[in-house]
Design a protein around this motif. Structure first.
Motif, PDB file in Angstrom:
ATOM      1  N   ALA A   1       0.239  65.810   4.906  1.00  0.00           N
ATOM      2  CA  ALA A   1       1.121  66.542   5.827  1.00  0.00           C
ATOM      3  C   ALA A   1       2.591  66.256   5.522  1.00  0.00           C
ATOM      4  O   ALA A   1       3.426  67.171   5.575  1.00  0.00           O
ATOM      5  CB  ALA A   1       0.789  66.181   7.274  1.00  0.00           C
ATOM      6  N   THR A   2       2.921  65.003   5.200  1.00  0.00           N
ATOM      7  CA  THR A   2       4.317  64.692   4.870  1.00  0.00           C
ATOM      8  C   THR A   2       4.718  65.361   3.560  1.00  0.00           C
ATOM      9  O   THR A   2       5.878  65.740   3.394  1.00  0.00           O
ATOM     10  CB  THR A   2       4.586  63.174   4.782  1.00  0.00           C
ATOM     11  N   ASP A   3       3.771  65.529   2.647  1.00  0.00           N
ATOM     12  CA  ASP A   3       4.051  66.234   1.400  1.00  0.00           C
ATOM     13  C   ASP A   3       4.421  67.691   1.688  1.00  0.00           C
ATOM     14  O   ASP A   3       5.411  68.210   1.172  1.00  0.00           O
ATOM     15  CB  ASP A   3       2.840  66.154   0.470  1.00  0.00           C
ATOM     16  N   ILE A   4       3.632  68.332   2.523  1.00  0.00           N
ATOM     17  CA  ILE A   4       3.923  69.723   2.887  1.00  0.00           C
ATOM     18  C   ILE A   4       5.262  69.804   3.621  1.00  0.00           C
ATOM     19  O   ILE A   4       6.101  70.657   3.315  1.00  0.00           O
ATOM     20  CB  ILE A   4       2.778  70.297   3.747  1.00  0.00           C
ATOM     21  N   ALA A   5       5.475  68.898   4.562  1.00  0.00           N
ATOM     22  CA  ALA A   5       6.706  68.915   5.356  1.00  0.00           C
ATOM     23  C   ALA A   5       7.940  68.671   4.499  1.00  0.00           C
ATOM     24  O   ALA A   5       8.944  69.380   4.647  1.00  0.00           O
ATOM     25  CB  ALA A   5       6.629  67.877   6.479  1.00  0.00           C
ATOM     26  N   ASP A   6       7.866  67.688   3.597  1.00  0.00           N
ATOM     27  CA  ASP A   6       9.082  67.409   2.827  1.00  0.00           C
ATOM     28  C   ASP A   6       9.426  68.564   1.897  1.00  0.00           C
ATOM     29  O   ASP A   6      10.589  68.907   1.725  1.00  0.00           O
ATOM     30  CB  ASP A   6       9.043  66.051   2.125  1.00  0.00           C
ATOM     31  N   GLY A   7       8.415  69.214   1.334  1.00  0.00           N
ATOM     32  CA  GLY A   7       8.681  70.376   0.485  1.00  0.00           C
ATOM     33  C   GLY A   7       9.287  71.533   1.268  1.00  0.00           C
ATOM     34  O   GLY A   7      10.252  72.172   0.833  1.00  0.00           O
ATOM     35  N   TYR A   8       8.730  71.786   2.438  1.00  0.00           N
ATOM     36  CA  TYR A   8       9.232  72.869   3.273  1.00  0.00           C
ATOM     37  C   TYR A   8      10.670  72.594   3.716  1.00  0.00           C
ATOM     38  O   TYR A   8      11.544  73.452   3.602  1.00  0.00           O
ATOM     39  CB  TYR A   8       8.336  73.062   4.504  1.00  0.00           C
ATOM     40  N   ILE A   9      10.911  71.387   4.214  1.00  0.00           N
ATOM     41  CA  ILE A   9      12.253  71.042   4.697  1.00  0.00           C
ATOM     42  C   ILE A   9      13.261  71.095   3.554  1.00  0.00           C
ATOM     43  O   ILE A   9      14.364  71.638   3.707  1.00  0.00           O
ATOM     44  CB  ILE A   9      12.250  69.651   5.366  1.00  0.00           C
ATOM     45  N   ALA A  10      12.885  70.558   2.406  1.00  0.00           N
ATOM     46  CA  ALA A  10      13.810  70.531   1.271  1.00  0.00           C
ATOM     47  C   ALA A  10      14.221  71.945   0.853  1.00  0.00           C
ATOM     48  O   ALA A  10      15.408  72.212   0.630  1.00  0.00           O
ATOM     49  CB  ALA A  10      13.187  69.774   0.100  1.00  0.00           C
ATOM     50  N   ARG A  11      13.252  72.839   0.763  1.00  0.00           N
ATOM     51  CA  ARG A  11      13.567  74.200   0.343  1.00  0.00           C
ATOM     52  C   ARG A  11      14.227  75.006   1.461  1.00  0.00           C
ATOM     53  O   ARG A  11      15.205  75.706   1.240  1.00  0.00           O
ATOM     54  CB  ARG A  11      12.310  74.908  -0.166  1.00  0.00           C
ATOM     55  N   HIS A  12      13.679  74.928   2.666  1.00  0.00           N
ATOM     56  CA  HIS A  12      14.154  75.746   3.783  1.00  0.00           C
ATOM     57  C   HIS A  12      15.578  75.378   4.213  1.00  0.00           C
ATOM     58  O   HIS A  12      16.364  76.246   4.596  1.00  0.00           O
ATOM     59  CB  HIS A  12      13.194  75.619   4.972  1.00  0.00           C
ATOM     60  N   PHE A  13      15.909  74.093   4.154  1.00  0.00           N
ATOM     61  CA  PHE A  13      17.225  73.635   4.597  1.00  0.00           C
ATOM     62  C   PHE A  13      18.125  73.228   3.426  1.00  0.00           C
ATOM     63  O   PHE A  13      19.101  72.501   3.608  1.00  0.00           O
ATOM     64  CB  PHE A  13      17.082  72.481   5.594  1.00  0.00           C
ATOM     65  N   ASN A  14      17.754  73.677   2.239  1.00  0.00           N
ATOM     66  CA  ASN A  14      18.539  73.427   1.032  1.00  0.00           C
ATOM     67  C   ASN A  14      18.852  71.933   0.859  1.00  0.00           C
ATOM     68  O   ASN A  14      20.006  71.543   0.660  1.00  0.00           O
ATOM     69  CB  ASN A  14      19.828  74.257   1.048  1.00  0.00           C
TER      70      ASN A  14
END
Length: 179
Positions: A42-55
């Protein structure tokens, strides 16, 4: 330090915790180990999403994230192999594939000062591998034949992802040489 990198560091910290919990003698240990593994996923999915979504993509994150993923997955596959759930050859194949990808990533980083981003095949293979390994952690009494088939399918996908990354890597290097 940003949130995605902190999540990757948290995932790195979960690696030894998973191993210690997995090998505890009490019956609920496998459930706790699977929970730790699920939280890491879950943290893997979250960190990827946050990194891309919030630049918030950083050079550190492009190295730290896959490192945390690989160490967790390697720890899980070694653990289920040591517990006799899957055959040793599965770890060997996984290790050789990951070592080749690591060498390729270091080479690419050295040659073009970057690493390849994840793609749909890599993400799919990671998801399938997680599901298979989590099932094997939770249900260690799955018949050996089924466990072998399950890990074989997961490994086939990871090898396919590796071959795709290799093709991209060679294409990038070919383009660099023609410039």
């Amino acid at each position: 330090m940003n949130v995605p990198n902190a999540l990757s560091l948290l995932r790195l910290a979960m690696v030894p915790i998973f191993a210690v919990v997995f090998f505890q003698p009490f019956p609920e240990a496998r459930y706790w180990a699977a929970g730790i593994y699920a939280l890491a996923f879950a943290t893997d999915i979250a960190d990827g999403y946050i990194a891309r979504h919030f630049n918030q993509v950083t050079r550190l994150g492009r190295i730290l994230d896959p490192l945390a993923d690989k160490l967790m997955t390697f720890t899980v596959i070694v653990s289920i192999t040591a517990a006799g759930i899957i055959p040793v050859w599965a770890v060997v194949i996984f290790f050789l594939k990951e070592a080749a990808m690591g060498v390729g990533a270091l080479s690419m980083f050295h040659k073009i000062d970057d690493v390849m981003p994840a793609n749909w095949l890599g993400k799919t293979s990671t998801g399938v591998f997680f599901i298979v390994c989590a099932a094997l952690v939770l249900f260690p009494s799955i018949p050996k034949t089924w466990a072998t088939v399950m890990i074989s399918v997961a490994l086939a996908l990871t090898v396919a992802a590796f071959l795709y990354y290799l093709w991209i890597y060679l294409s990038v290097l070919g383009k660099k040489k023609t410039k």
